[in-house]
Design a protein around this motif. Structure first.
Motif: not given
Lengths: 562, 562
Positions: B184, B186-193, B399-400
């Motif tokens: 969560a 390091r993901a690309q944005g909140p929704d990315g997470a 996640v990334t």
């Protein structure tokens, strides 16, 4: 709290009389959090420690993309998160069910939680920033601050990464080029797309193709058409309504198709272009004509569906000339494949030849846009080869930060109950810098920033014209005296719980973008170059240095050489 | 349309009597689109072409991560997008203002738009899929289908990429390991997470640390505590409430701290551990005790804040033993730094020695979790070195999709007004396969899938036991006869406008995960190996082959050798 909702987006959040403007992402709730932030909150609460005053620093350890600078972004979203922080009953139920043995009284505690006891000091968004220097200092009850860790990291890591990526693309493209962000389709999720557009603009891009981002953040929108549009036409007989009024509205062309065809013949017969092409693709021509009929004022065509020089460019020029005869000015073309350096140069020659041969003012200056998997390296390579591209449309590599898909910001405890805390590690780059700190940027005679320095909270600030010892935080031998010509305190208060006084206002995106561009222009060039840039120096005061190493000795395990 | 809103999240969307279950991301509106989809819609509308029946294929050209397979994900989000497709008046106003010279009548057209004329055929979500084979076939009025292009690509590209990444991590970790998604922050944005958590679970992960994703999708949650929790304690005197009831509730330990201390002494004196460690860190011990008092049933401790073997493990074991005396069972530990192969092995030895020396049943089997920047390569390296890790916590790289941050799905017109369309390119891998097609997976005697084949819409389907010529779509010499033992049609109808009959139901996430795991297990092993995997064959029927090359000849520009 007043909220105006539209499509699920909260457009205004109000807290303690202060309006926090701009859209809020509804996915950003306190549950956008690692479970362990809640387990820790519970354990703190069980131990009666939940309200202990703590200070955390949020910082990163290494600049991304092999560079020596980073653009700080995401602060506004963090402040909005604080302003809107509250757990609904359903969310609290879910937390309870997720924590084994959770007592009901903890739910009451969560129900009462807000960020009125939190203080956040931050560097201004859009600033150029460097490793180890806190981007944010967050103070407050330890259990609450820990619940901010994951959302803050999430909101800042990607924002800063993609803003930096955009700034690097701007640097290599140069100031005069138009930079367009085209990443929506390849971004990491819907919000990835919207954040990307926002922070690429902040980092120096000029426009986006993303309509939602354009609407939410007021970013200029750009876009043309796709290959499918061209392929969807079969031939000129598909165009039924051929009428186009002239730009001044004074005359009407009854058969624009016919006008275009006559222009195409003119081009074929023009002295310098004779024999360059023969028959152009008629479905492409039909598509261009249709597009021009829809957008006579902003005609920009994708010219590589069939063959750029033999079909796309002649077809485009025929339409552009016809528009010109009716008083319109075509915008230009987009190339999405092939050798962009070569093609752009050939296209420019073609445009210039037409301006000369057919006496059309400014025809040679039409915009050539390039897209197709561009990135820092390909733009740099184009520069080295020589090209005639005016605008770059950059997508995948920009928004997914393909060259380095994550920034590693961390969130470290530096003080609790007025006691400094240090996190040791065998890897010295991972040792945290303890204490509640102040940070300053020192500027030299030429106006460039020279060094960032961290001091203890109560040390006197550096003074203009006074010699100051700046030490590497961990390397004893690295030290230098600096006489600053200007001193800027970096951390400013952006959130002070319920107290409204003396808090920085959130600025419009455009201001953040201006700050970013201005600060980058003001950097010493050797920090900015793409190959082997000089690291910018980050230091601590002599006093803080001594204190770090005193703590280090005390914390190191007995008999260990750290 | 019935909607239940909570925190801005639409939890149920209903369309034409069918409930589309599960949460909808409110960022996913028709404006999550490239401007040029709207300019094209306008140009189609101006040309009177907006309702022409078109067929588009969505597919990718190359498997990610150097592998030979991809997991298809994101379909459910696409179907929900169709079900909720509508433009608000404000959105339409914005579109009008963004299109120069836009006529008011176009706004009326947009106002009436929905997806009742759209049909979507798709491969089942969670399937193993391959390049060039359409993941979705989208049919409908060309202007509407073009408005689906960017949202569909956005929803599928990252979903499929991260699900594939998860599946690859599962493959290298092996079936028996617990895989936890920790991304969560390091993901690309909140929704990315949130998307990452969802699709990592689909791809074979067991749990996430992301509370929001756990709640939205019913994914199991896991998490322990951070270094800050350990650092926040100063010493044992901070623990005020030392009481712990036994697991069966029959007795009460009045001073759990004292019990832990006596256990620590036992460990220090145990025969095989003598001299391994001396004094452990007392603030760490205090943190562990507090955590155990909060979670006696699920005690899992991060043991590397100071020194794993000299402090973290003895401290953990002391608390675990004390819990054991009260009838609880500690879960295990997490290692977040250092040499994970070596440390996990040493920790296991320590645990086993304790089980033997102190006669504590199953103490040797406690879970060892490893985290710290893990990825496919590091897990593979750990396997080669030998390790005792039971659970991997994987974040950033997972996640990334750090190894390859984007999947390049494309959306290509293959037919309009019953006319097949082909997109040529000098790069043969970019030539599209024309026509409305059917696709089949052919299985061999051993039960493995052998080849995917695309045929024209009206060709008879392949038959079990009948010899069939499968041709490479572009390479004349590559062809093979196959006698399938089983034939599976890949594209099924998931959306048929307002007609409710014969439409596939959306399945729960768990079903998609099961499909993914099952299909991966059923792949021939040489397609799956990490080093030089064998490409899975994707083919076209003889008839489609001939038709592609007939079209190709006709479309190629005169005098060009394509």
């Amino acid at each position: 709290m007043e909220k105006k909702k539209e499509n699920g987006l909260v457009l205004d959040g109000k807290q303690s009389g202060r309006v926090i403007n701009g859209p809020t992402n509804p996915m950003v709730t306190p549950l956008l959090n690692d479970l362990y932030q809640f387990t820790m909150a519970y354990a703190y609460w069980k131990a009666g420690k939940q309200s202990e005053r703590s200070v955390f620093d949020l910082y990163f350890r290494k600049n991304p993309f092999g560079g020596e600078y980073t653009i700080f972004a995401g602060l506004e979203e963090c402040i909005k998160f604080l302003a809107n922080f509250n757990l609904t009953d359903q969310e609290i139920d879910f937390v309870r069910d997720s924590l084994p043995g959770c007592e009901e009284a903890f739910c009451d505690y969560l129900r009462g939680l807000d960020c009125s006891d939190i203080e956040v000091y931050a560097i201004s968004e859009g600033s150029v920033v460097f490793p180890k220097v806190p981007l944010l200092r967050i103070e407050g009850p330890v259990a609450v601050v820990q619940l901010l860790e994951t959302p803050f990291l999430n909101l800042i890591n990607y924002a800063s990464l993609v803003a930096t990526n955009a700034a690097r693309h701007r640097f290599v493209a140069g100031k005069s080029k138009l930079l367009l962000e085209f990443g929506a389709r390849r971004a990491q999720g819907p919000d990835g797309a919207i954040s990307a557009s926002k922070y690429c603009y902040l980092g120096g891009f000029d426009a986006t193709s993303n309509v939602a981002a354009g609407r939410l953040f007021g970013i200029p929108l750009r876009g043309t058409h796709s290959h499918a549009f061209v392929s969807s036409f079969m031939g000129l007989d598909e165009i039924v309504d051929k009428v186009l009024r002239s730009s001044d509205g004074k005359s009407t062309c009854e058969d624009f198709v016919c006008l275009v065809q006559s222009c195409l013949t003119k081009i074929q017969n023009s002295s310098s272009l004779q024999g360059i092409f023969s028959e152009t693709n008629q479905s492409e021509l039909a598509a261009f004509i249709s597009y021009a009929l829809a957008f006579p004022n902003s005609f920009l065509a994708l010219v590589d569906t069939y063959d750029v020089m033999k079909s796309g460019i002649p077809n485009f020029c025929a339409v552009a000339l016809a528009l010109n005869e009716l008083g319109y000015k075509a915008v230009g073309i987009r190339l999405d494949s092939g050798d962009l350096a070569y093609l752009s140069t050939e296209v420019r020659k073609f445009f210039c030849a037409m301006e000369r041969d057919l006496k059309v003012l400014d025809f040679g200056k039409m915009i050539i846009t390039a897209s197709n998997d561009l990135n820092e390296e390909t733009v740099d390579a184009l520069n080295k080869q020589g090209h005639e591209v005016d605008a770059f449309g950059i997508g995948t590599n920009l928004v997914t930060c393909y060259a380095q898909a994550a920034l590693g910001c961390v969130f470290k405890l530096v003080e609790i109950n007025n006691q400094p805390r240090i996190k040791l590690s065998e890897d010295v780059t991972k040792v945290s810098i303890p204490c509640k700190k102040r940070t300053y940027r020192l500027f030299g005679k030429e106006g460039y920033p020279l060094v960032d320095i961290m001091t203890g909270e109560n040390e006197p600030p550096p003074k203009v014209g006074e010699r100051l010892l700046c030490r590497h935080p961990f390397n004893e031998s690295k030290r230098a005296y600096v006489v600053p010509q200007r001193v800027e305190e970096l951390l400013k208060c952006y959130w002070r719980g319920n107290a409204d006084e003396a808090r920085e206002e959130l600025e419009p995106l455009k201001e953040l973008r201006n700050r970013c561009i201005k600060q980058l222009e003001n950097m010493r060039p050797d920090h900015m170059r793409r190959l082997n840039p000089t690291p910018y120096k980050v230091s601590v005061s002599a006093k803080l240095y001594d204190f770090i190493h005193f703590l280090w000795l005390n914390e190191a395990p007995v008999g260990e050489l750290h």
